[in-house]
Design an enzyme around this catalytic site. Structure first.
Site, PDB file in Angstrom:
ATOM      1  N   HIS A 292       0.856  -1.184   0.000  1.00  0.00           N
ATOM      2  CA  HIS A 292       0.000   0.000   0.000  1.00  0.00           C
ATOM      3  C   HIS A 292       0.890   1.231   0.000  1.00  0.00           C
ATOM      4  O   HIS A 292       1.949   1.223   0.617  1.00  0.00           O
ATOM      5  CB  HIS A 292      -0.893   0.008   1.249  1.00  0.00           C
ATOM      6  CG  HIS A 292      -2.049   0.926   1.117  1.00  0.00           C
ATOM      7  ND1 HIS A 292      -1.980   2.254   1.442  1.00  0.00           N
ATOM      8  CD2 HIS A 292      -3.296   0.713   0.633  1.00  0.00           C
ATOM      9  CE1 HIS A 292      -3.147   2.815   1.190  1.00  0.00           C
ATOM     10  NE2 HIS A 292      -3.962   1.912   0.690  1.00  0.00           N
TER      11      HIS A 292
ATOM     12  N   ASP B  75      -8.035  -5.433   0.010  1.00  0.00           N
ATOM     13  CA  ASP B  75      -8.511  -6.256  -1.108  1.00  0.00           C
ATOM     14  C   ASP B  75      -8.159  -7.724  -0.955  1.00  0.00           C
ATOM     15  O   ASP B  75      -8.644  -8.562  -1.709  1.00  0.00           O
ATOM     16  CB  ASP B  75      -7.936  -5.728  -2.426  1.00  0.00           C
ATOM     17  CG  ASP B  75      -8.539  -4.382  -2.776  1.00  0.00           C
ATOM     18  OD1 ASP B  75      -9.744  -4.239  -2.592  1.00  0.00           O
ATOM     19  OD2 ASP B  75      -7.794  -3.498  -3.206  1.00  0.00           O
TER      20      ASP B  75
HETATM   21  N1  CMC Z   1       4.210  -7.452  -4.903  1.00  0.00           N
HETATM   22  C1  CMC Z   1       5.557  -7.411  -5.049  1.00  0.00           C
HETATM   23  N2  CMC Z   1       6.312  -6.315  -4.831  1.00  0.00           N
HETATM   24  C2  CMC Z   1       5.690  -5.201  -4.433  1.00  0.00           C
HETATM   25  C3  CMC Z   1       4.297  -5.165  -4.265  1.00  0.00           C
HETATM   26  C4  CMC Z   1       3.553  -6.344  -4.514  1.00  0.00           C
HETATM   27  N3  CMC Z   1       2.223  -6.347  -4.353  1.00  0.00           N
HETATM   28  N4  CMC Z   1       3.926  -3.927  -3.871  1.00  0.00           N
HETATM   29  C5  CMC Z   1       5.043  -3.200  -3.808  1.00  0.00           C
HETATM   30  N5  CMC Z   1       6.114  -3.973  -4.146  1.00  0.00           N
HETATM   31  C6  CMC Z   1       7.535  -3.564  -4.123  1.00  0.00           C
HETATM   32  C7  CMC Z   1       7.867  -2.651  -5.296  1.00  0.00           C
HETATM   33  O1  CMC Z   1       8.297  -3.391  -6.414  1.00  0.00           O
HETATM   34  C8  CMC Z   1       8.949  -1.807  -4.697  1.00  0.00           C
HETATM   35  O2  CMC Z   1      10.147  -2.565  -4.655  1.00  0.00           O
HETATM   36  P1  CMC Z   1      11.577  -1.848  -4.857  1.00  0.00           P
HETATM   37  O3  CMC Z   1      11.690  -0.877  -3.731  1.00  0.00           O
HETATM   38  O4  CMC Z   1      12.559  -2.964  -4.796  1.00  0.00           O
HETATM   39  O5  CMC Z   1      11.517  -1.191  -6.208  1.00  0.00           O
HETATM   40  C9  CMC Z   1       8.523  -1.608  -3.249  1.00  0.00           C
HETATM   41  O6  CMC Z   1       7.726  -2.768  -2.950  1.00  0.00           O
HETATM   42  C10 CMC Z   1       7.705  -0.340  -3.012  1.00  0.00           C
HETATM   43  O7  CMC Z   1       6.567  -0.386  -3.855  1.00  0.00           O
HETATM   44  P2  CMC Z   1       6.029   0.790  -4.754  1.00  0.00           P
HETATM   45  O8  CMC Z   1       5.553   0.252  -6.058  1.00  0.00           O
HETATM   46  O9  CMC Z   1       7.023   1.906  -4.802  1.00  0.00           O
HETATM   47  O10 CMC Z   1       4.793   1.243  -3.892  1.00  0.00           O
HETATM   48  P3  CMC Z   1       3.616   2.161  -4.367  1.00  0.00           P
HETATM   49  O11 CMC Z   1       3.235   2.968  -3.179  1.00  0.00           O
HETATM   50  O12 CMC Z   1       3.967   2.922  -5.600  1.00  0.00           O
HETATM   51  O13 CMC Z   1       2.460   1.130  -4.759  1.00  0.00           O
HETATM   52  C11 CMC Z   1       0.631  -0.322  -4.624  1.00  0.00           C
HETATM   53  C12 CMC Z   1       1.444   0.762  -3.906  1.00  0.00           C
HETATM   54  C13 CMC Z   1      -0.637  -0.606  -3.814  1.00  0.00           C
HETATM   55  C14 CMC Z   1       0.195   0.202  -6.001  1.00  0.00           C
HETATM   56  C15 CMC Z   1       1.482  -1.611  -4.771  1.00  0.00           C
HETATM   57  O14 CMC Z   1       1.864  -2.086  -3.503  1.00  0.00           O
HETATM   58  C16 CMC Z   1       0.755  -2.712  -5.551  1.00  0.00           C
HETATM   59  O15 CMC Z   1       0.781  -2.690  -6.796  1.00  0.00           O
HETATM   60  N6  CMC Z   1       0.088  -3.676  -4.827  1.00  0.00           N
HETATM   61  C17 CMC Z   1      -0.691  -4.701  -5.505  1.00  0.00           C
HETATM   62  C18 CMC Z   1      -2.034  -4.131  -5.920  1.00  0.00           C
HETATM   63  C19 CMC Z   1      -2.977  -3.944  -4.753  1.00  0.00           C
HETATM   64  O16 CMC Z   1      -3.144  -4.814  -3.921  1.00  0.00           O
HETATM   65  N7  CMC Z   1      -3.649  -2.758  -4.721  1.00  0.00           N
HETATM   66  C20 CMC Z   1      -4.659  -2.439  -3.718  1.00  0.00           C
HETATM   67  C21 CMC Z   1      -4.222  -1.336  -2.819  1.00  0.00           C
HETATM   68  S1  CMC Z   1      -5.297  -1.147  -1.377  1.00  0.00           S
HETATM   69  C22 CMC Z   1      -6.856  -0.759  -1.970  1.00  0.00           C
HETATM   70  C23 CMC Z   1      -6.905   0.454  -2.827  1.00  0.00           C
HETATM   71  O17 CMC Z   1      -6.252   1.456  -2.573  1.00  0.00           O
HETATM   72  O18 CMC Z   1      -7.661   0.426  -3.794  1.00  0.00           O
END
Ligand code: CMC
Length: 433
Positions: free
Chosen positions: A311, A368
């Site tokens: 998140h 989710d």
């Molecule tokens: N699986 C694997 N790696 C992950 C994941 C994941 N679900 N989420 C984040 N990471 C890694 C990412 O690759 C990054 O690694 P590094 O630092 O080595 O590059 C690190 O963790 C930080 O992640 P980020 O992408 O910079 O984080 P963000 O704040 O941009 O993204 C997110 C947040 C929710 C989009 C992401 O965690 C994600 O895609 N999760 C899966 C989709 C999901 O479950 N979404 C629902 C969110 S809650 C309900 C809502 O808001 O609608």
């Protein structure tokens, strides 16, 4: 808009030696913010913050999240307390009006919402224009946007009373529109709302009932549905809420703004994740395959991510996931469902929570992760999961939209950019292209 300046911070350009004093402001809780509203005028610089990871785009008094501690408060009340002690209508009232309702206020609010549950008969024709296999979120984007062509008496956004009528209409009509999207996909007749039922039970009746017989709903399922709505009601300045705010900042029609929010919510990184979690669990298929998929989630060259994990704000267990996990157990027990996907999800959660990659990045299950399993047990097809999220989030969107319009400091949303393209260049004749 708070002008709660506490002190200043000095910004120095090491290249030129120039320095400027920037005001620092404090909210009631949470990190302080550097006020950069006059930055460009004073310094000639913009700031660079793709994804707004460090930028407060507005001030708000609705929802507060402490992502490190896993805390979520609506108007000061914890999500755990609200989920335990309130129904969705009370939470809607709280988000929209700022306080919990007393008994008379609650009754009056419920009456107002039920008064608006029907939709214009002409709107039925919009559904008939869609293919039967259209994704229900595609239908929702269309029909909610179309509401802007129907309710002309509640679109003067400068009139607080009209804004509230538009807000009530949206909260009231969303279940009707969502249930109709489902009915259309399965080829059953649309069901009219029943105002003697609770908000959740009425939605279930319109979704799963048929005109040929009385619809009966189990109290445990009704409560679980209501709780799912509470848990999704608002979540401060997430992508879809910010989309609603930015769409509304131009003075756009409220129904069109909510349709913009639905579009943003649909993506798998946001609300679409509940549908994606279930597809992922099916894809993993069996506990023995978990290690392989965990490795794929860690591999930066593989687009696979663990859906329902991570998140932007929570760097701890998403408090909504905790409440949902409990509801999930209750509902499966009540319905007598033994879902191997739940077992798979629990195993996946346990393994991921101990894995260094997830631990270091503070990746925890989010809301989710469990909602899809409950919704599947209740009988919703996966394509409806994000629609349910949109239905519940509508109250948050309208509360935030109202707050923005009422803010005398509100301006049209208009970010700047770091331009990396060509500077002005010679226009080539066709022969030289
Ligand atoms: N699986 C694997 N790696 C992950 C994941 C994941 N679900 N989420 C984040 N990471 C890694 C990412 O690759 C990054 O690694 P590094 O630092 O080595 O590059 C690190 O963790 C930080 O992640 P980020 O992408 O910079 O984080 P963000 O704040 O941009 O993204 C997110 C947040 C929710 C989009 C992401 O965690 C994600 O895609 N999760 C899966 C989709 C999901 O479950 N979404 C629902 C969110 S809650 C309900 C809502 O808001 O609608």
């Amino acid at each position: 808009m708070s002008d709660a300046k506490t002190h200043t911070m000095t910004l120095t350009d090491n290249a030129t030696g120039d320095s400027w004093e920037l005001p620092v402001m404090a909210g009631s809780v949470g990190p302080k913010v550097i006020d950069i509203r006059k930055l460009y005028g004073q310094t000639g610089y913009f700031t660079y913050d793709p994804g707004f990871t460090s930028t407060a785009s507005c001030d708000s008094a609705i929802t507060y999240i402490d992502g490190d501690k896993g805390v979520l408060l609506h108007r000061g009340y914890s999500i755990e307390d609200l989920a335990e002690n309130c129904d969705f209508m009370e939470v809607c009232y709280l988000l929209l009006r700022g306080e919990l309702p007393n008994e008379a206020e609650r009754k009056d609010f419920e009456k107002t919402i039920t008064y608006h549950t029907m939709v214009h008969e002409q709107l039925l024709n919009f559904y008939r224009g869609f293919r039967r296999d259209a994704h229900p979120m595609a239908i929702m984007v269309g029909v909610v946007g179309a509401l802007s062509a129907f309710y002309h008496d509640s679109t003067d956004i400068n009139d607080p009373e009209q804004r509230m009528i538009a807000s009530h209409r949206l909260v009231a009509k969303m279940p009707t529109l969502a249930a109709m999207a489902y009915k259309y996909s399965v080829g059953q007749p649309f069901m009219y709302p029943r105002n003697n039922l609770s908000y959740a039970a009425n939605f279930m009746q319109m979704t799963f009932g048929v005109p040929a017989e009385e619809y009966e709903i189990s109290p445990a399922v009704e409560r679980a549905m209501d709780r799912i709505f509470i848990l999704h009601a608002d979540h401060e300045q997430n992508a879809s809420t910010s989309t609603v705010r930015i769409a509304g900042s131009s003075g756009a029609n409220p129904f069109a703004c909510i349709s913009a929010g639905i579009s943003s919510l649909w993506g798998p990184a946001h609300g679409g994740a509940n549908e994606a979690v279930l597809s992922m669990l099916h894809q993993i298929g069996h506990k023995k395959n978990i290690p392989e998929f965990l490795e794929r989630a860690k591999d930066k060259n593989d687009p696979f991510r663990l859906m329902g994990f991570g998140h932007r704000v929570y760097k701890n267990y998403d408090p909504r996931a905790g409440v949902l996990k409990k509801s999930c157990d209750e509902v499966l027990k009540e319905l007598g469902v033994e879902d191997p996907l739940l077992e798979l999800a629990q195993e996946l959660e346990q393994i991921a929570l101990k894995d260094d990659y997830f631990v270091e990045r503070k990746l925890f299950p989010n809301v989710d992760f469990y909602s899809g399993i409950i919704l599947k047990a209740i009988g919703f097809p996966t394509s409806m999961f994000t629609v349910l999220f949109a239905l519940a989030r509508t109250v948050g969107w309208v509360a935030q939209w109202n707050e923005m319009i009422a803010d005398p400091y509100q301006k049209i949303g208009r970010p700047r950019q770091l331009f990396l393209g060509y500077d002005k260049r010679e226009f080539p004749p066709k022969s030289k292209r």
